[in-house]
Scaffold this motif. Structure first.
Motif, PDB file in Angstrom:
ATOM      1  N   ALA A 320       0.867  -1.182   0.000  1.00  0.00           N
ATOM      2  CA  ALA A 320       0.000   0.000   0.000  1.00  0.00           C
ATOM      3  C   ALA A 320       0.902   1.230   0.000  1.00  0.00           C
ATOM      4  CB  ALA A 320      -0.953  -0.010   1.205  1.00  0.00           C
ATOM      5  N   ASP A 321       0.296   2.398   0.094  1.00  0.00           N
ATOM      6  CA  ASP A 321       1.064   3.638   0.100  1.00  0.00           C
ATOM      7  C   ASP A 321       1.465   3.967   1.538  1.00  0.00           C
ATOM      8  OD1 ASP A 321       2.276   5.990  -0.470  1.00  0.00           O
ATOM      9  OD2 ASP A 321       0.463   7.090  -1.017  1.00  0.00           O
ATOM     10  N   PHE A 322       2.692   3.599   1.896  1.00  0.00           N
ATOM     11  CA  PHE A 322       3.205   3.837   3.247  1.00  0.00           C
ATOM     12  C   PHE A 322       4.143   5.033   3.297  1.00  0.00           C
ATOM     13  CE2 PHE A 322       1.987  -0.624   3.421  1.00  0.00           C
ATOM     14  CZ  PHE A 322       1.385  -0.709   4.656  1.00  0.00           C
ATOM     15  N   HIS A 323       4.045   5.954   2.335  1.00  0.00           N
ATOM     16  CA  HIS A 323       4.952   7.101   2.339  1.00  0.00           C
ATOM     17  C   HIS A 323       4.751   7.971   3.578  1.00  0.00           C
ATOM     18  CE1 HIS A 323       5.523   6.172  -1.983  1.00  0.00           C
ATOM     19  NE2 HIS A 323       6.687   6.736  -1.793  1.00  0.00           N
ATOM     20  N   ASP A 324       3.492   8.219   3.946  1.00  0.00           N
ATOM     21  CA  ASP A 324       3.251   9.057   5.124  1.00  0.00           C
ATOM     22  C   ASP A 324       3.722   8.370   6.399  1.00  0.00           C
ATOM     23  OD1 ASP A 324       1.451   7.081   4.783  1.00  0.00           O
ATOM     24  OD2 ASP A 324      -0.344   8.283   5.187  1.00  0.00           O
ATOM     25  N   LEU A 355       7.208  -6.124   3.863  1.00  0.00           N
ATOM     26  CA  LEU A 355       7.018  -5.682   2.483  1.00  0.00           C
ATOM     27  C   LEU A 355       8.087  -6.215   1.539  1.00  0.00           C
ATOM     28  CD1 LEU A 355       6.003  -1.954   3.092  1.00  0.00           C
ATOM     29  CD2 LEU A 355       4.543  -3.779   2.258  1.00  0.00           C
ATOM     30  N   ARG A 356       9.302  -6.497   2.061  1.00  0.00           N
ATOM     31  CA  ARG A 356      10.418  -6.992   1.245  1.00  0.00           C
ATOM     32  C   ARG A 356      10.725  -6.031   0.094  1.00  0.00           C
ATOM     33  NH1 ARG A 356      11.886 -12.438   2.264  1.00  0.00           N
ATOM     34  NH2 ARG A 356      11.746 -12.604   4.535  1.00  0.00           N
ATOM     35  N   LYS A 357      10.636  -6.506  -1.125  1.00  0.00           N
ATOM     36  CA  LYS A 357      11.020  -5.694  -2.277  1.00  0.00           C
ATOM     37  C   LYS A 357      10.142  -4.461  -2.437  1.00  0.00           C
ATOM     38  CE  LYS A 357      14.340  -8.387  -3.440  1.00  0.00           C
ATOM     39  NZ  LYS A 357      15.732  -7.937  -3.255  1.00  0.00           N
ATOM     40  N   SER A 358       8.924  -4.514  -1.951  1.00  0.00           N
ATOM     41  CA  SER A 358       8.045  -3.346  -2.061  1.00  0.00           C
ATOM     42  C   SER A 358       8.486  -2.204  -1.156  1.00  0.00           C
ATOM     43  CB  SER A 358       6.607  -3.745  -1.711  1.00  0.00           C
ATOM     44  OG  SER A 358       6.134  -4.751  -2.584  1.00  0.00           O
ATOM     45  N   PHE A 359       9.360  -2.474  -0.193  1.00  0.00           N
ATOM     46  CA  PHE A 359       9.848  -1.426   0.703  1.00  0.00           C
ATOM     47  C   PHE A 359      11.010  -0.659   0.098  1.00  0.00           C
ATOM     48  CE2 PHE A 359      12.108   0.282   4.404  1.00  0.00           C
ATOM     49  CZ  PHE A 359      11.057   0.810   5.136  1.00  0.00           C
ATOM     50  N   ALA A 360      11.506  -1.085  -1.061  1.00  0.00           N
ATOM     51  CA  ALA A 360      12.694  -0.452  -1.633  1.00  0.00           C
ATOM     52  C   ALA A 360      12.455   1.013  -1.943  1.00  0.00           C
ATOM     53  CB  ALA A 360      13.127  -1.199  -2.900  1.00  0.00           C
ATOM     54  N   LYS A 361      11.233   1.386  -2.303  1.00  0.00           N
ATOM     55  CA  LYS A 361      10.967   2.785  -2.641  1.00  0.00           C
ATOM     56  C   LYS A 361      10.978   3.695  -1.422  1.00  0.00           C
ATOM     57  CE  LYS A 361       6.002   1.671  -2.918  1.00  0.00           C
ATOM     58  NZ  LYS A 361       6.168   0.216  -3.063  1.00  0.00           N
ATOM     59  N   TYR A 362      10.919   3.152  -0.221  1.00  0.00           N
ATOM     60  CA  TYR A 362      10.980   3.967   0.991  1.00  0.00           C
ATOM     61  C   TYR A 362      12.389   3.992   1.598  1.00  0.00           C
ATOM     62  CZ  TYR A 362       6.062   2.647   0.518  1.00  0.00           C
ATOM     63  OH  TYR A 362       4.807   2.393   0.035  1.00  0.00           O
ATOM     64  N   ARG A 363      13.343   3.317   0.972  1.00  0.00           N
ATOM     65  CA  ARG A 363      14.686   3.233   1.546  1.00  0.00           C
ATOM     66  C   ARG A 363      15.317   4.615   1.718  1.00  0.00           C
ATOM     67  NH1 ARG A 363      19.331   4.294   0.052  1.00  0.00           N
ATOM     68  NH2 ARG A 363      18.466   4.887  -1.965  1.00  0.00           N
ATOM     69  N   ASP A 390      19.587  -3.537   8.690  1.00  0.00           N
ATOM     70  CA  ASP A 390      19.709  -4.842   8.029  1.00  0.00           C
ATOM     71  C   ASP A 390      18.429  -5.213   7.291  1.00  0.00           C
ATOM     72  OD1 ASP A 390      22.210  -4.931   9.107  1.00  0.00           O
ATOM     73  OD2 ASP A 390      21.687  -6.280  10.753  1.00  0.00           O
ATOM     74  N   ALA A 391      17.288  -4.940   7.909  1.00  0.00           N
ATOM     75  CA  ALA A 391      16.021  -5.263   7.239  1.00  0.00           C
ATOM     76  C   ALA A 391      15.814  -4.406   6.000  1.00  0.00           C
ATOM     77  CB  ALA A 391      14.860  -5.080   8.217  1.00  0.00           C
ATOM     78  N   VAL A 392      16.201  -3.133   6.084  1.00  0.00           N
ATOM     79  CA  VAL A 392      16.073  -2.255   4.910  1.00  0.00           C
ATOM     80  C   VAL A 392      17.021  -2.696   3.805  1.00  0.00           C
ATOM     81  CG1 VAL A 392      16.390   0.114   4.101  1.00  0.00           C
ATOM     82  CG2 VAL A 392      15.242  -0.313   6.263  1.00  0.00           C
ATOM     83  N   PHE A 393      18.225  -3.135   4.166  1.00  0.00           N
ATOM     84  CA  PHE A 393      19.190  -3.555   3.146  1.00  0.00           C
ATOM     85  C   PHE A 393      18.707  -4.794   2.394  1.00  0.00           C
ATOM     86  CE2 PHE A 393      22.833  -6.206   1.936  1.00  0.00           C
ATOM     87  CZ  PHE A 393      23.454  -5.349   1.058  1.00  0.00           C
ATOM     88  N   LEU A 394      18.017  -5.687   3.078  1.00  0.00           N
ATOM     89  CA  LEU A 394      17.524  -6.892   2.408  1.00  0.00           C
ATOM     90  C   LEU A 394      16.482  -6.577   1.348  1.00  0.00           C
ATOM     91  CD1 LEU A 394      17.224  -9.380   5.409  1.00  0.00           C
ATOM     92  CD2 LEU A 394      18.970  -9.319   3.623  1.00  0.00           C
ATOM     93  N   THR A 395      15.863  -5.411   1.424  1.00  0.00           N
ATOM     94  CA  THR A 395      14.886  -5.031   0.412  1.00  0.00           C
ATOM     95  C   THR A 395      15.528  -4.373  -0.807  1.00  0.00           C
ATOM     96  OG1 THR A 395      14.522  -2.840   1.407  1.00  0.00           O
ATOM     97  CG2 THR A 395      13.203  -4.670   2.234  1.00  0.00           C
ATOM     98  N   THR A 396      16.805  -4.007  -0.728  1.00  0.00           N
ATOM     99  CA  THR A 396      17.475  -3.341  -1.842  1.00  0.00           C
ATOM    100  C   THR A 396      18.760  -4.096  -2.141  1.00  0.00           C
ATOM    101  OG1 THR A 396      18.566  -1.813  -0.285  1.00  0.00           O
ATOM    102  CG2 THR A 396      16.466  -1.110  -1.237  1.00  0.00           C
ATOM    103  N   ASN A 397      19.788  -3.386  -2.571  1.00  0.00           N
ATOM    104  CA  ASN A 397      21.086  -3.987  -2.828  1.00  0.00           C
ATOM    105  C   ASN A 397      22.172  -3.006  -2.437  1.00  0.00           C
ATOM    106  OD1 ASN A 397      21.212  -2.121  -5.023  1.00  0.00           O
ATOM    107  ND2 ASN A 397      20.127  -3.597  -6.301  1.00  0.00           N
ATOM    108  N   LEU A 398      23.399  -3.450  -2.562  1.00  0.00           N
ATOM    109  CA  LEU A 398      24.526  -2.632  -2.132  1.00  0.00           C
ATOM    110  C   LEU A 398      24.689  -1.400  -3.000  1.00  0.00           C
ATOM    111  CD1 LEU A 398      26.856  -2.552  -0.088  1.00  0.00           C
ATOM    112  CD2 LEU A 398      28.259  -3.793  -1.735  1.00  0.00           C
ATOM    113  N   THR A 399      24.335  -1.482  -4.261  1.00  0.00           N
ATOM    114  CA  THR A 399      24.478  -0.332  -5.153  1.00  0.00           C
ATOM    115  C   THR A 399      23.582   0.817  -4.718  1.00  0.00           C
ATOM    116  OG1 THR A 399      24.980  -1.837  -6.975  1.00  0.00           O
ATOM    117  CG2 THR A 399      24.354   0.399  -7.555  1.00  0.00           C
ATOM    118  N   ASP A 400      22.357   0.527  -4.322  1.00  0.00           N
ATOM    119  CA  ASP A 400      21.440   1.581  -3.902  1.00  0.00           C
ATOM    120  C   ASP A 400      21.879   2.235  -2.592  1.00  0.00           C
ATOM    121  OD1 ASP A 400      19.934   0.993  -6.109  1.00  0.00           O
ATOM    122  OD2 ASP A 400      18.571  -0.350  -5.053  1.00  0.00           O
TER     123      ASP A 400
END
Length: 933
Positions: A320-324, A355-363, A390-400
């Protein structure tokens, strides 16, 4: 004894459904033998059972146990030697009878054939449909059917594993099996749960663990301890599709094993995220969450975050939209209370895991504030922040995450450096993607700076980063990055390299496949080349090229002309009279790029002095480059009129052109790399500016919210003030109307007194009746109260009696002697504004002149001769006689007139006092309503 009838002449299909069980049994045996002897799955023996797959329903559920045993054996043979099409068609008819009749059989051979048939159904296609057909049997009324179904599911998952067979549908109904009344069902449910634990480990518990009783949980834990020592399970049986894939690529797997570094990859453990169903938590967030997180009290902020933690604490979250929400949590990272910071970090961790991969946009929203908060020295806060990272990193990668990591590693605060360093080490260990060369170079430079820090923890952290990177890319690739370091630091890095455990390893590339050589060059029979022209040896990798030699006859009009493909035309060398000696520098004058080409290596053969100049200058490679060369060499030259031996080809000059092209490509590559570096630098600057703008925007939003709340409070106050002003205006208007009425009444009373004279018995009483001190409004002003106060309705007999006592008057009659009309008028009806007595008094002056002759005056006991006078009609003789009998004789005329004049004077004084008080009230209201007041 009669001989038994021979049914062998009947077709197999008819004997298959015969009413005699021995005939059916013989048909099953004959079919099984025919299946085993079939050459392939397309044999005619399979066709009747593929076309009419319902035959297997009767065979699997045969009423005779001996025939059922042979029927299930025939089904196993059909599935083993038949194809996938027949199995898929028979599955929908056979699985349910197998579960209900075959698995519950008392014969061991029948039960084994039933289980084998289910496994073969799975092997030929996929496990999902078979499991779906077994699950309805878990709701059967017979406990033995439920227990047998659970045992069959255990066999399926034991042989094919939870990676091939989806365990989620079974895990959902497993608590129901644990709650069954039969102990055998509960025992089989325990065996199935243990089998799930072999494959899923702790990931299976959130699906059903909380639905079990404490004693069942204890027993399962004891069983799980026995399984932990067995190690990772392996799939015992493969699907037909897996078997085919394994047979198709044996060579590829062998080569992969040959170039593997020897470390076996761990089997991918099934995660609870893959088993759980997504849950909608956004709609469950409390409505006052954002208001409470902005509260000035830290307890309210912490309670709001605790409520959010309880909502998002699920294995899998629906996107969902968790930006706020993430912006609010990022803002909580700056909170002054560490309890709020810790709770916010735990909420971020659960959101990232759910959220896993869906959390990448909030990183980008949360990672920067978390790293800035790493300055906290308390270990509990640091642990919570580390788990969130660590949890945020699992949703993205080292490059980001590279930008935030390098920025924090260069931070001036040593606590932030240390926390970022630990996070980077954990990220390098968990990542499965090998970093690029640019990223490795950036990380190595940052780690080298940590080696020079004054803190021992930072120096060890820098060595650990370098050792972990060395484990990923290899010791040989890491050596160039370690140049310039002393031996002590290298030894320290090597120690971390030996103990590091990583999941991403850069494996060496396999050697390239040998290039297939082309056919040998054809031999062209013709005249020999002129003496002095030396044939140049072609390179090994270049294909043979046949070039026609120039004719020996002189052709004065010919000149070297290059063809479109870059090779000389047949007549280009016709003007050669004699070979001339040419030096190598003369070959590069045709193109300025050739002039800059480096000299050939020493191992190359120098060009022959008799090599013609024209072909070397007109090869057409200055513009076409390597592409022109490939086209020129791919197409043979035009046929000459006379065949001759191959002419010399200037391969040395082509080598120079290749080197020039290579140098030019290197320059272009360097420029592109520089542009990429500049773009990355600009991007980092822009990202920092964006972050600053985001922070400013958050501050502005907070200020705007505060201003909006202040404006709303002011508007509320203004509305209240307006309502108070309107109420005061209404009160003032009512008082003004009351004052006008009193003035009119006073003027009428004065006029009446002047017209009737001082001897008129009714004049003083009427005037005083209109302005009697016992009147409710006059009583209010006499007592000093306001019209809206509690004294407005004050009208009691006791107050009237007290005034009469002060004036030296006494009531002529007791209260119980009064008439009913006067008693009720003086008690209940005379105290309110809308009472009948008030209305009657208001009407007395108007009707005085007209009806005075038809009425007779009677003194009111409440006024004791000094109040208003009640009037009754003269025609009411009975009421008058009764009143006269009760009241006695009326007072004398002189006494009444004297009392009336005295009461009239009191009324005038009270009226003047009333006017003064009203003016004071107006002035007070004017001061209250003025803006300066």
């Amino acid at each position: 004894m009669a001989e038994e009838e021979d049914f062998s002449a009947l077709p197999v299909e008819d004997r298959w459904v015969h009413k005699v069980w021995k005939v059916r049994k013989a048909a099953y045996e004959e079919a099984a033998q025919a299946f085993e002897k079939s050459p392939d799955e397309y044999a005619p023996v399979f066709r009747p059972f593929v076309q009419d797959s319902s035959l297997w329903k009767g065979a699997a559920a045969d009423s005779n146990v001996a025939a059922q045993q042979e029927g299930l054996a025939a089904l196993c043979a059909f599935l083993k030697f038949g194809g996938r099409e027949g199995a898929v068609r028979a599955r929908q008819h056979a699985v349910t009878p197998i579960v209900e009749k075959g698995l519950t059989s008392t014969r061991a051979a029948t039960k084994a054939s039933a289980v084998e048939a289910l496994l073969l159904f799975v092997e030929l296609d996929v496990p999902g449909p078979v499991i779906e057909d077994i699950l309805p049997a878990l709701s059967n009324k017979q406990p033995k059917v439920v227990a047998a179904s659970l045992a069959a599911l255990t066999s399926i998952f034991h042989n094919y594993g939870c990676k091939t067979a989806d365990p989620k549908p079974v895990l959902k109904i497993l608590p129901k099996a644990f709650g069954h009344a039969d102990k055998n069902v509960r025992a089989e449910a325990t065996n199935l749960a243990v089998e799930f634990y072999r494959w899923l480990r702790e990931a299976m518990k959130p699906m059903f663990w909380n639905d079990l009783k404490p004693t069942q949980q204890t027993d399962l834990e004891a069983q799980f301890e026995k399984v932990k020592a067995e190690g990772a399970p392996k799939q015992e049986r493969l699907l037909r599709s897996q078997q085919a894939a394994k047979e198709r690529a044996p060579t590829a797997s062998a080569e992969a094993d040959e170039y593997d570094d020897g470390g076996d990859d761990e089997p991918a453990e099934i995660d609870v995220f893959d088993l759980a169903e997504p849950q909608d938590v956004y709609s469950k967030i409390p409505k006052d969450f954002f208001d409470n997180t902005a509260s000035t009290k830290w307890k309210e902020r912490k309670e709001a975050l605790e409520a959010l933690y309880a909502v998002v604490n699920v294995p899998r979250i629906k996107d969902a939209d968790f930006h706020d929400v993430t912006r609010t949590l990022a803002k909580c990272m700056k909170d002054a209370n560490i309890a709020v910071v810790t709770q916010a970090a735990q909420c971020i961790e659960l959101l990232a895991k759910g959220l896993r991969k869906s959390f990448a946009k909030y990183r980008g929203t949360v990672m920067g504030p978390i790293m800035e908060r790493l300055k906290e020295k308390k270990q509990t806060v640091a642990d919570a922040l580390g788990l969130a990272l660590d949890a945020v990193f699992l949703t993205t990668n080292l490059t980001d995450c590279m930008e935030e990591i390098t920025t924090s590693l260069a931070h001036k605060n040593p606590q932030i450096k240390e926390g970022t360093m630990k996070f980077l080490v954990r990220a390098l260990r968990t990542t499965r993607d090998v970093p690029s060369k640019e990223e490795i170079r950036t990380l190595v430079e940052s780690a080298k700076k940590l080696l020079a820090e004054g803190s021992e923890a930072l120096r060890s952290g820098g060595a650990e980063i370098l050792g972990t990177i060395m484990k990923i890319i290899g010791e040989r690739a890491m050596n160039p990055h370690l140049e310039g370091l002393d031996d002590i630091r290298k030894v320290r890095i090597k120690e971390f390299y030996e103990v590091a455990e990583v999941k991403a390893k850069e494996k060496p590339k396999p050697p390239p496949a040998p290039v297939a050589r082309g056919p040998p060059p054809r031999k062209v029979v013709g005249k020999k080349a002129p003496p002095g022209i030396k044939k140049a040896a072609p390179p090994a990798a270049a294909p043979p090229v046949e070039v026609a030699p120039p004719p020996l006859a002189p052709q004065p009009t010919s000149r070297p002309v290059a063809s479109k493909l870059g090779m000389p035309k047949p007549g280009a060398l016709g003007g050669l009279k004699a070979p001339q000696k040419r030096t190598l520098p003369g070959l590069g004058t045709a193109s300025p790029r050739r002039a800059a080409a480096p000299s050939p290596p020493l191992d190359e053969d120098p060009p022959s002095p008799t090599t013609p100049k024209a072909p070397a200058q007109r090869m057409g490679l200055g513009r076409g480059g390597l592409a022109g060369r490939s086209l020129a060499l791919a197409k043979p030259a035009a046929q000459a009129p006379l065949a001759a031996s191959p002419s010399p080809t200037p391969y040395s000059n082509l080598a120079h052109v290749e080197r020039a092209e290579l140098e030019e490509l290197r320059d272009v590559n360097e420029r592109l790399l520089k542009q990429i570096e500049d773009a990355r630098h600009d991007r980092s600057k822009l990202m920092s500016e964006i972050q600053e703008l985001k922070n400013q925007n958050a501050g502005l939003i907070e200020d705007h919210t505060r201003d909006v709340l202040s404006i709303k409070a002011k508007e509320t106050q203004l509305v209240r003030a307006r309502s108070d002003a309107e109420a005061a205006e209404q009160t003032n208007e009512r008082l003004r109307r009351e004052l006008d009425r009193l003035k009119r009444a006073l003027s009428k009373a004065e006029a009446a007194g002047a017209n009737n004279g001082p001897t008129s018995p009714s004049s003083p009483n009427i005037g005083f009746g209109m302005m009697s001190p016992s009147h409710d409004d006059a009583g209010i002003y006499r007592d000093g109260g306001y019209p809206s106060g509690p004294n407005r309705n004050r009208m009691s007999f006791a107050s009237t009696m007290s005034e009469e006592k002060e004036n030296g008057e006494s009531a002529p009659f007791p209260r119980n002697k009064l008439s009913p009309e006067i008693r009720y008028a003086g008690s209940a009806a005379s105290s309110g504004r809308g009472s009948p007595a008030r209305g009657f008094r208001r009407d007395v002056p108007a009707d005085n002149n007209n009806n005075n002759n038809n009425r007779e005056a009677r003194p009111d006991p409440q006024s004791a001769g000094g109040g208003y006078t009640s009037y009754t009609d003269r025609s009411d003789s009975q009421a008058g006689s009764r009143a006269g009998s009760r009241l006695g004789e009326a007072p004398s005329t002189g006494t009444s007139m004297g009392t009336g004049v005295e009461s009239w004077k009191r009324a005038a004084e009270v009226t003047s006092q009333l006017k003064a008080r009203i003016e004071q009230m107006k002035a007070s209201k004017a001061r209250d309503q003025s803006p300066l007041g």
